[in-house]
Design an enzyme around this catalytic site. Structure first.
Site, PDB file in Angstrom:
ATOM      1  N   GLU A   1       0.827  -1.206   0.000  1.00 46.06           N
ATOM      2  CA  GLU A   1       0.000   0.000   0.000  1.00 46.06           C
ATOM      3  C   GLU A   1       0.862   1.257   0.000  1.00 46.06           C
ATOM      4  OE1 GLU A   1      -3.172   0.170  -0.505  1.00 46.06           O
ATOM      5  OE2 GLU A   1      -3.247  -2.026  -0.623  1.00 46.06           O
TER       6      GLU A   1
ATOM      7  N   SER B   1      19.041  -7.651  -9.292  1.00 43.41           N
ATOM      8  CA  SER B   1      17.842  -7.727 -10.125  1.00 43.41           C
ATOM      9  C   SER B   1      17.918  -8.758 -11.250  1.00 43.41           C
ATOM     10  CB  SER B   1      17.539  -6.350 -10.725  1.00 43.41           C
ATOM     11  OG  SER B   1      17.189  -5.438  -9.723  1.00 43.41           O
TER      12      SER B   1
ATOM     13  N   HIS C   1       3.130 -10.169  -9.625  1.00 41.98           N
ATOM     14  CA  HIS C   1       4.574 -10.400  -9.621  1.00 41.98           C
ATOM     15  C   HIS C   1       5.286  -9.275  -8.880  1.00 41.98           C
ATOM     16  CE1 HIS C   1       8.592 -11.473 -10.895  1.00 41.98           C
ATOM     17  NE2 HIS C   1       8.758 -10.240 -11.313  1.00 41.98           N
ATOM     18  N   SER C   2       4.887  -8.056  -9.144  1.00 38.77           N
ATOM     19  CA  SER C   2       5.431  -6.879  -8.463  1.00 38.77           C
ATOM     20  C   SER C   2       4.404  -5.779  -8.591  1.00 38.77           C
ATOM     21  CB  SER C   2       6.767  -6.445  -9.085  1.00 38.77           C
ATOM     22  OG  SER C   2       6.545  -5.869 -10.373  1.00 38.77           O
TER      23      SER C   2
END
Length: 450
Positions: free
Chosen positions: A125, A211, A340-341
Protein backbone atom coordinates in the site's frame (compact mmCIF):
# COMPACT_ATOMS: atom_id res chain seq x y z
CA UNK A 1 31.25 -16.37 -28.60
CA UNK A 2 29.84 -19.12 -26.36
CA UNK A 3 33.36 -20.23 -25.49
CA UNK A 4 34.28 -16.66 -24.49
CA UNK A 5 31.19 -16.40 -22.24
CA UNK A 6 31.87 -19.75 -20.58
CA UNK A 7 35.53 -18.87 -20.13
CA UNK A 8 34.59 -15.56 -18.52
CA UNK A 9 32.03 -17.25 -16.26
CA UNK A 10 34.55 -19.86 -15.16
CA UNK A 11 37.10 -17.15 -14.43
CA UNK A 12 34.65 -15.23 -12.27
CA UNK A 13 33.49 -18.32 -10.44
CA UNK A 14 36.97 -19.58 -9.69
CA UNK A 15 37.84 -16.11 -8.43
CA UNK A 16 35.05 -16.54 -5.87
CA UNK A 17 36.03 -20.12 -5.15
CA UNK A 18 39.66 -19.47 -4.35
CA UNK A 19 39.23 -16.32 -2.26
CA UNK A 20 39.18 -18.40 0.92
CA UNK A 21 41.97 -20.66 -0.31
CA UNK A 22 44.39 -17.80 -0.92
CA UNK A 23 44.16 -16.88 2.76
CA UNK A 24 45.79 -20.19 3.63
CA UNK A 25 48.91 -19.56 1.53
CA UNK A 26 51.10 -19.21 4.59
CA UNK A 27 50.19 -22.62 5.97
CA UNK A 28 52.37 -25.69 5.61
CA UNK A 29 52.15 -27.59 2.33
CA UNK A 30 51.24 -31.00 3.82
CA UNK A 31 48.28 -29.48 5.61
CA UNK A 32 47.11 -27.86 2.38
CA UNK A 33 47.48 -31.12 0.51
CA UNK A 34 45.37 -32.81 3.16
CA UNK A 35 42.66 -30.18 2.82
CA UNK A 36 42.65 -30.64 -0.95
CA UNK A 37 42.10 -34.39 -0.71
CA UNK A 38 38.41 -34.37 -1.55
CA UNK A 39 36.01 -37.24 -1.85
CA UNK A 40 35.79 -38.71 -5.33
CA UNK A 41 32.71 -40.84 -5.71
CA UNK A 42 33.34 -44.34 -6.94
CA UNK A 43 30.86 -43.91 -9.76
CA UNK A 44 32.95 -41.03 -11.13
CA UNK A 45 36.30 -42.81 -11.13
CA UNK A 46 37.64 -43.93 -14.49
CA UNK A 47 36.83 -47.62 -14.81
CA UNK A 48 39.50 -50.06 -16.10
CA UNK A 49 39.30 -50.41 -19.88
CA UNK A 50 38.56 -53.91 -21.15
CA UNK A 51 38.24 -54.07 -24.94
CA UNK A 52 37.08 -57.69 -24.83
CA UNK A 53 33.73 -56.75 -23.27
CA UNK A 54 30.93 -56.17 -25.74
CA UNK A 55 29.60 -53.08 -24.00
CA UNK A 56 29.96 -49.34 -24.56
CA UNK A 57 33.34 -47.88 -23.59
CA UNK A 58 32.42 -44.26 -24.30
CA UNK A 59 33.71 -41.98 -21.51
CA UNK A 60 30.67 -39.67 -21.53
CA UNK A 61 27.94 -42.01 -20.26
CA UNK A 62 27.27 -45.40 -18.69
CA UNK A 63 24.86 -47.53 -20.71
CA UNK A 64 24.29 -50.77 -22.57
CA UNK A 65 23.94 -51.37 -26.29
CA UNK A 66 20.47 -52.05 -27.74
CA UNK A 67 19.55 -53.43 -31.16
CA UNK A 68 16.29 -51.59 -31.74
CA UNK A 69 15.57 -47.94 -32.58
CA UNK A 70 13.72 -46.09 -29.82
CA UNK A 71 13.62 -42.45 -28.77
CA UNK A 72 13.38 -41.78 -25.05
CA UNK A 73 10.05 -40.29 -24.02
CA UNK A 74 10.25 -36.90 -22.22
CA UNK A 75 8.24 -38.18 -19.25
CA UNK A 76 9.74 -41.54 -18.39
CA UNK A 77 7.60 -41.73 -15.24
CA UNK A 78 4.06 -40.53 -14.66
CA UNK A 79 5.06 -37.29 -12.95
CA UNK A 80 7.41 -36.80 -10.03
CA UNK A 81 5.30 -37.08 -6.84
CA UNK A 82 4.81 -34.17 -4.44
CA UNK A 83 6.01 -34.88 -0.90
CA UNK A 84 3.81 -33.52 1.87
CA UNK A 85 3.35 -33.99 5.61
CA UNK A 86 0.06 -32.15 6.25
CA UNK A 87 -3.15 -32.12 4.27
CA UNK A 88 -5.01 -28.88 3.59
CA UNK A 89 -6.76 -29.06 6.98
CA UNK A 90 -3.46 -29.30 8.85
CA UNK A 91 -3.74 -33.00 9.65
CA UNK A 92 -0.54 -35.07 9.72
CA UNK A 93 -0.88 -37.73 7.02
CA UNK A 94 1.92 -40.07 8.06
CA UNK A 95 2.98 -39.79 11.73
CA UNK A 96 6.49 -41.00 10.87
CA UNK A 97 6.99 -37.80 8.84
CA UNK A 98 5.89 -35.42 11.60
CA UNK A 99 9.03 -33.38 12.46
CA UNK A 100 7.86 -33.28 16.10
CA UNK A 101 8.68 -29.60 16.50
CA UNK A 102 8.03 -27.95 19.84
CA UNK A 103 5.08 -25.64 20.43
CA UNK A 104 7.45 -22.67 20.69
CA UNK A 105 9.06 -23.49 17.34
CA UNK A 106 5.72 -23.91 15.55
CA UNK A 107 4.41 -20.67 17.04
CA UNK A 108 7.56 -18.94 15.82
CA UNK A 109 6.93 -20.34 12.32
CA UNK A 110 3.39 -18.98 12.36
CA UNK A 111 4.28 -15.59 13.76
CA UNK A 112 7.07 -15.08 11.25
CA UNK A 113 4.80 -16.08 8.35
CA UNK A 114 2.02 -13.75 9.46
CA UNK A 115 4.42 -10.89 10.28
CA UNK A 116 5.84 -11.16 6.77
CA UNK A 117 2.29 -11.09 5.41
CA UNK A 118 1.51 -7.96 7.42
CA UNK A 119 4.71 -6.21 6.31
CA UNK A 120 3.85 -7.05 2.71
CA UNK A 121 0.40 -5.49 2.95
CA UNK A 122 1.70 -2.26 4.46
CA UNK A 123 4.61 -1.84 2.06
CA UNK A 124 2.47 -2.75 -0.95
CA UNK A 125 0.00 0.00 0.00
CA UNK A 126 2.93 2.32 0.65
CA UNK A 127 4.05 1.90 -2.95
CA UNK A 128 0.53 2.44 -4.23
CA UNK A 129 0.46 5.73 -2.32
CA UNK A 130 3.73 6.83 -3.91
CA UNK A 131 5.79 6.57 -0.72
CA UNK A 132 8.25 4.03 -2.17
CA UNK A 133 9.06 3.30 -5.80
CA UNK A 134 8.57 -0.46 -6.04
CA UNK A 135 7.64 -3.56 -4.06
CA UNK A 136 7.20 -7.32 -4.39
CA UNK A 137 4.93 -9.26 -2.05
CA UNK A 138 5.42 -12.81 -0.82
CA UNK A 139 1.72 -13.75 -0.56
CA UNK A 140 1.20 -17.50 -0.72
CA UNK A 141 4.88 -18.44 -0.56
CA UNK A 142 5.50 -17.87 3.14
CA UNK A 143 5.77 -21.61 3.83
CA UNK A 144 8.69 -22.02 1.44
CA UNK A 145 10.60 -19.24 3.23
CA UNK A 146 10.11 -20.23 6.83
CA UNK A 147 10.25 -24.00 6.37
CA UNK A 148 13.55 -23.86 4.52
CA UNK A 149 15.14 -21.15 6.68
CA UNK A 150 14.39 -23.11 9.86
CA UNK A 151 16.18 -26.19 8.49
CA UNK A 152 19.47 -24.37 7.91
CA UNK A 153 22.33 -23.48 10.22
CA UNK A 154 22.92 -19.75 10.86
CA UNK A 155 26.38 -20.06 9.26
CA UNK A 156 24.97 -21.42 5.99
CA UNK A 157 25.14 -18.93 3.14
CA UNK A 158 21.96 -17.79 1.40
CA UNK A 159 21.68 -16.60 -2.19
CA UNK A 160 18.17 -15.25 -2.79
CA UNK A 161 16.35 -14.11 -5.89
CA UNK A 162 13.95 -11.38 -4.73
CA UNK A 163 11.02 -13.14 -3.08
CA UNK A 164 12.72 -14.60 0.01
CA UNK A 165 12.19 -11.88 2.60
CA UNK A 166 10.89 -14.48 5.03
CA UNK A 167 14.24 -16.28 5.05
CA UNK A 168 15.95 -13.10 6.14
CA UNK A 169 13.20 -12.34 8.66
CA UNK A 170 13.55 -15.80 10.21
CA UNK A 171 17.28 -15.20 10.63
CA UNK A 172 16.61 -12.10 12.68
CA UNK A 173 16.71 -9.22 10.18
CA UNK A 174 14.76 -6.46 11.96
CA UNK A 175 11.72 -4.69 10.55
CA UNK A 176 13.56 -1.37 10.78
CA UNK A 177 16.15 -2.59 8.27
CA UNK A 178 13.51 -3.99 5.92
CA UNK A 179 11.86 -0.58 5.96
CA UNK A 180 15.17 1.29 5.67
CA UNK A 181 16.05 -0.68 2.54
CA UNK A 182 12.68 -0.09 0.87
CA UNK A 183 12.78 3.61 1.76
CA UNK A 184 16.49 3.92 0.90
CA UNK A 185 17.09 5.98 4.01
CA UNK A 186 20.28 6.57 5.98
CA UNK A 187 19.86 3.34 7.97
CA UNK A 188 19.86 1.18 4.85
CA UNK A 189 22.79 -1.25 4.86
CA UNK A 190 23.07 -0.74 1.09
CA UNK A 191 23.27 3.06 1.55
CA UNK A 192 20.29 3.70 -0.69
CA UNK A 193 21.90 2.34 -3.84
CA UNK A 194 19.53 -0.55 -4.54
CA UNK A 195 15.95 -0.94 -5.65
CA UNK A 196 13.45 -1.79 -2.91
CA UNK A 197 13.32 -5.46 -1.76
CA UNK A 198 16.99 -5.98 -2.71
CA UNK A 199 18.01 -6.90 0.82
CA UNK A 200 21.32 -8.21 2.06
CA UNK A 201 23.07 -8.85 5.36
CA UNK A 202 26.68 -9.86 5.80
CA UNK A 203 26.09 -10.62 9.49
CA UNK A 204 23.26 -13.03 8.63
CA UNK A 205 25.11 -14.65 5.70
CA UNK A 206 22.49 -13.43 3.23
CA UNK A 207 24.11 -12.27 -0.01
CA UNK A 208 22.65 -9.02 -1.35
CA UNK A 209 19.97 -9.58 -3.98
CA UNK A 210 20.55 -8.39 -7.53
CA UNK A 211 17.84 -7.73 -10.12
CA UNK A 212 19.02 -9.81 -13.12
CA UNK A 213 17.43 -13.25 -13.07
CA UNK A 214 19.50 -16.30 -12.16
CA UNK A 215 22.87 -14.57 -11.73
CA UNK A 216 22.94 -15.92 -8.18
CA UNK A 217 22.91 -19.56 -9.35
CA UNK A 218 26.49 -19.88 -10.67
CA UNK A 219 27.65 -17.54 -7.89
CA UNK A 220 26.19 -19.95 -5.33
CA UNK A 221 28.07 -22.83 -6.96
CA UNK A 222 31.33 -20.92 -6.62
CA UNK A 223 30.63 -20.04 -2.99
CA UNK A 224 29.73 -23.64 -2.16
CA UNK A 225 32.95 -24.87 -3.74
CA UNK A 226 34.93 -22.39 -1.64
CA UNK A 227 33.16 -23.54 1.54
CA UNK A 228 33.89 -27.13 0.63
CA UNK A 229 37.60 -26.33 0.36
CA UNK A 230 37.52 -24.62 3.74
CA UNK A 231 35.95 -27.75 5.25
CA UNK A 232 33.88 -25.81 7.79
CA UNK A 233 30.67 -27.89 7.78
CA UNK A 234 28.76 -25.14 6.00
CA UNK A 235 26.32 -25.31 3.11
CA UNK A 236 24.89 -22.87 0.59
CA UNK A 237 21.24 -22.56 -0.36
CA UNK A 238 20.27 -20.86 -3.59
CA UNK A 239 16.67 -19.74 -4.16
CA UNK A 240 15.15 -19.07 -7.57
CA UNK A 241 11.82 -19.33 -9.35
CA UNK A 242 10.83 -21.68 -12.13
CA UNK A 243 11.12 -18.79 -14.58
CA UNK A 244 14.77 -18.21 -13.62
CA UNK A 245 15.41 -21.91 -14.25
CA UNK A 246 15.00 -21.13 -17.96
CA UNK A 247 18.07 -18.89 -17.89
CA UNK A 248 21.44 -20.19 -19.08
CA UNK A 249 22.95 -19.40 -15.69
CA UNK A 250 20.81 -22.18 -14.21
CA UNK A 251 22.48 -24.74 -16.47
CA UNK A 252 25.94 -23.42 -15.59
CA UNK A 253 25.23 -23.48 -11.85
CA UNK A 254 23.69 -26.95 -11.89
CA UNK A 255 26.53 -28.44 -13.90
CA UNK A 256 29.35 -26.77 -11.97
CA UNK A 257 27.90 -27.79 -8.61
CA UNK A 258 27.44 -31.40 -9.67
CA UNK A 259 30.85 -31.87 -11.30
CA UNK A 260 32.67 -30.03 -8.50
CA UNK A 261 30.62 -31.87 -5.87
CA UNK A 262 29.51 -28.81 -3.91
CA UNK A 263 27.48 -28.71 -0.66
CA UNK A 264 24.66 -26.74 -2.25
CA UNK A 265 20.86 -26.82 -2.07
CA UNK A 266 19.09 -25.47 -5.14
CA UNK A 267 15.65 -24.36 -3.94
CA UNK A 268 13.17 -23.66 -6.73
CA UNK A 269 9.94 -21.89 -5.82
CA UNK A 270 7.64 -23.05 -8.59
CA UNK A 271 4.78 -20.59 -8.14
CA UNK A 272 3.20 -21.16 -11.53
CA UNK A 273 3.71 -17.90 -13.39
CA UNK A 274 7.32 -16.61 -13.40
CA UNK A 275 6.87 -12.89 -14.14
CA UNK A 276 3.70 -13.35 -16.19
CA UNK A 277 4.23 -16.59 -18.13
CA UNK A 278 2.32 -19.74 -17.09
CA UNK A 279 4.34 -22.90 -16.70
CA UNK A 280 2.77 -24.55 -19.77
CA UNK A 281 4.46 -21.85 -21.85
CA UNK A 282 7.77 -22.06 -19.97
CA UNK A 283 8.69 -25.73 -20.35
CA UNK A 284 7.45 -29.05 -21.72
CA UNK A 285 9.14 -31.40 -19.25
CA UNK A 286 7.96 -32.43 -15.79
CA UNK A 287 8.77 -29.23 -13.96
CA UNK A 288 12.17 -28.36 -12.53
CA UNK A 289 12.84 -31.39 -10.30
CA UNK A 290 12.95 -33.57 -13.43
CA UNK A 291 16.07 -31.73 -14.56
CA UNK A 292 18.12 -32.84 -11.56
CA UNK A 293 18.93 -36.39 -12.73
CA UNK A 294 20.26 -35.01 -16.01
CA UNK A 295 22.93 -33.16 -14.05
CA UNK A 296 23.56 -36.04 -11.64
CA UNK A 297 21.74 -34.33 -8.76
CA UNK A 298 19.40 -35.85 -6.21
CA UNK A 299 16.02 -34.13 -6.50
CA UNK A 300 12.70 -33.94 -4.71
CA UNK A 301 9.39 -32.18 -5.28
CA UNK A 302 7.57 -30.92 -2.18
CA UNK A 303 4.31 -29.20 -1.33
CA UNK A 304 5.53 -25.65 -0.80
CA UNK A 305 2.35 -24.76 1.08
CA UNK A 306 3.22 -27.36 3.71
CA UNK A 307 5.82 -25.76 5.96
CA UNK A 308 6.67 -29.12 7.57
CA UNK A 309 7.31 -30.81 4.22
CA UNK A 310 9.60 -27.95 3.23
CA UNK A 311 11.37 -28.16 6.58
CA UNK A 312 11.92 -31.94 6.38
CA UNK A 313 13.18 -31.86 2.79
CA UNK A 314 15.55 -28.95 3.36
CA UNK A 315 16.90 -30.36 6.61
CA UNK A 316 17.72 -33.72 5.03
CA UNK A 317 19.16 -32.12 1.90
CA UNK A 318 21.33 -29.87 4.06
CA UNK A 319 22.58 -32.80 6.16
CA UNK A 320 23.53 -34.87 3.15
CA UNK A 321 24.94 -31.97 1.13
CA UNK A 322 27.51 -31.30 3.86
CA UNK A 323 28.19 -34.94 4.75
CA UNK A 324 28.51 -36.15 1.17
CA UNK A 325 29.66 -33.02 -0.70
CA UNK A 326 26.97 -33.06 -3.33
CA UNK A 327 24.22 -30.70 -4.52
CA UNK A 328 20.49 -31.24 -4.08
CA UNK A 329 17.55 -29.82 -6.01
CA UNK A 330 14.28 -29.07 -4.19
CA UNK A 331 11.26 -27.98 -6.22
CA UNK A 332 8.65 -26.44 -3.91
CA UNK A 333 5.24 -26.34 -5.59
CA UNK A 334 3.38 -23.23 -4.47
CA UNK A 335 1.33 -20.35 -5.85
CA UNK A 336 2.04 -16.65 -6.18
CA UNK A 337 -1.17 -15.08 -4.86
CA UNK A 338 -0.01 -11.50 -5.33
CA UNK A 339 1.01 -9.73 -8.51
CA UNK A 340 4.57 -10.40 -9.62
CA UNK A 341 5.43 -6.88 -8.46
CA UNK A 342 3.81 -3.49 -8.20
CA UNK A 343 4.60 -3.12 -11.93
CA UNK A 344 2.41 -6.14 -12.79
CA UNK A 345 -1.32 -6.70 -13.21
CA UNK A 346 -1.82 -10.45 -12.90
CA UNK A 347 -5.51 -10.23 -13.85
CA UNK A 348 -4.27 -10.04 -17.44
CA UNK A 349 -3.12 -13.66 -17.40
CA UNK A 350 -5.14 -15.47 -14.69
CA UNK A 351 -8.64 -15.41 -13.25
CA UNK A 352 -9.77 -13.97 -9.94
CA UNK A 353 -11.43 -17.29 -9.10
CA UNK A 354 -8.12 -19.11 -9.47
CA UNK A 355 -6.35 -16.69 -7.15
CA UNK A 356 -9.18 -16.88 -4.60
CA UNK A 357 -8.94 -20.65 -4.47
CA UNK A 358 -5.30 -20.56 -3.39
CA UNK A 359 -5.86 -17.64 -1.05
CA UNK A 360 -8.88 -19.12 0.71
CA UNK A 361 -8.53 -22.90 0.44
CA UNK A 362 -4.84 -23.84 0.18
CA UNK A 363 -2.79 -21.18 1.90
CA UNK A 364 0.33 -22.11 3.92
CA UNK A 365 -0.62 -19.81 6.78
CA UNK A 366 -4.15 -21.20 7.20
CA UNK A 367 -2.84 -24.76 6.96
CA UNK A 368 -0.39 -24.21 9.82
CA UNK A 369 -3.06 -22.42 11.82
CA UNK A 370 -5.35 -25.47 11.49
CA UNK A 371 -2.50 -27.63 12.82
CA UNK A 372 -1.96 -25.37 15.85
CA UNK A 373 -5.66 -24.99 16.60
CA UNK A 374 -6.19 -28.76 16.60
CA UNK A 375 -3.52 -29.05 19.30
CA UNK A 376 -4.90 -26.25 21.44
CA UNK A 377 -1.85 -24.07 20.73
CA UNK A 378 -3.78 -21.19 19.12
CA UNK A 379 -7.20 -19.64 19.55
CA UNK A 380 -9.33 -16.90 18.02
CA UNK A 381 -8.29 -14.59 20.86
CA UNK A 382 -4.62 -15.36 20.18
CA UNK A 383 -5.18 -14.59 16.50
CA UNK A 384 -6.85 -11.23 17.12
CA UNK A 385 -4.23 -10.21 19.66
CA UNK A 386 -1.28 -11.22 17.47
CA UNK A 387 -2.68 -9.58 14.33
CA UNK A 388 -3.20 -6.33 16.23
CA UNK A 389 0.27 -6.48 17.81
CA UNK A 390 2.07 -7.38 14.58
CA UNK A 391 0.39 -4.59 12.62
CA UNK A 392 1.30 -2.08 15.34
CA UNK A 393 4.93 -3.27 15.26
CA UNK A 394 5.15 -2.98 11.48
CA UNK A 395 3.49 0.44 11.44
CA UNK A 396 5.92 1.78 14.04
CA UNK A 397 8.89 0.65 11.96
CA UNK A 398 7.22 2.10 8.87
CA UNK A 399 6.78 5.50 10.50
CA UNK A 400 10.37 5.56 11.77
CA UNK A 401 11.64 4.81 8.26
CA UNK A 402 9.63 7.64 6.74
CA UNK A 403 11.05 10.15 9.21
CA UNK A 404 14.71 9.24 8.60
CA UNK A 405 16.90 11.30 6.32
CA UNK A 406 18.24 9.92 3.04
CA UNK A 407 21.91 8.85 2.81
CA UNK A 408 24.54 11.49 2.09
CA UNK A 409 24.86 11.93 -1.71
CA UNK A 410 28.64 11.55 -1.35
CA UNK A 411 28.02 7.82 -0.81
CA UNK A 412 27.22 7.53 -4.51
CA UNK A 413 30.95 7.59 -5.15
CA UNK A 414 32.32 5.41 -2.34
CA UNK A 415 32.93 1.69 -1.76
CA UNK A 416 34.16 0.91 -5.27
CA UNK A 417 37.80 1.91 -4.93
CA UNK A 418 39.84 2.20 -1.76
CA UNK A 419 40.82 5.71 -2.86
CA UNK A 420 38.58 7.77 -5.10
CA UNK A 421 39.86 7.90 -8.67
CA UNK A 422 40.31 11.20 -10.55
CA UNK A 423 37.39 10.31 -12.79
CA UNK A 424 35.06 9.76 -9.86
CA UNK A 425 36.26 12.96 -8.23
CA UNK A 426 35.35 14.91 -11.36
CA UNK A 427 31.91 13.29 -11.45
CA UNK A 428 31.32 14.13 -7.79
CA UNK A 429 32.33 17.76 -8.27
CA UNK A 430 30.13 17.98 -11.35
CA UNK A 431 27.17 16.64 -9.39
CA UNK A 432 27.56 19.23 -6.64
CA UNK A 433 27.87 22.07 -9.17
CA UNK A 434 24.67 20.88 -10.78
CA UNK A 435 22.86 20.64 -7.44
CA UNK A 436 23.97 24.16 -6.48
CA UNK A 437 22.91 25.57 -9.84
CA UNK A 438 19.46 24.01 -9.65
CA UNK A 439 19.06 23.78 -5.90
CA UNK A 440 15.34 24.56 -6.05
CA UNK A 441 14.90 21.08 -7.55
CA UNK A 442 17.08 19.24 -5.01
CA UNK A 443 15.83 19.21 -1.39
CA UNK A 444 19.28 18.62 0.12
CA UNK A 445 17.87 19.18 3.63
CA UNK A 446 16.30 15.72 3.34
CA UNK A 447 19.76 14.12 3.09
CA UNK A 448 22.33 13.49 5.78
CA UNK A 449 25.25 15.86 5.93
CA UNK A 450 28.86 14.68 5.92
Amino acid sequence: MAAVVVSSMMGKMYGLCFHAVRRTAGLKAPWLLHRRAFRISAVHRQQPFDSSLEKPQFPGASADFVDHLEFIQPNVISGIPVYRVMDRQGNIINPSQDPQLSKETVLNFYQKMTLLNTMDRILYESQRQGRISFYMTNYGEEGTHIGSAAALEPTDMVFGQYREAGVLMYRGFPLDLFMAQCYANADDLGKGRQMPVHYGSKDLNFVTISSPLATQIPQAAGAAYALKRENLNRAVICYFGEGAASEGDAHAGFNFSATLECPLIFFCRNNGYAISTPTNEQYRGDGIAARGPGYGMLSIRVDGNDVFAVYNATKEARRRAVAENQPFLIEAMTYRIGHHSTSDDSSAYRSVDEVNYWDKQDHPISRLRHYMTARGWWSEDDERSWRKQSRKTVMEAFERAERRLKPNPELLFTDVYQEMTPGLSRQRDSMWRHVQQYKEHYPVDLYEKQ
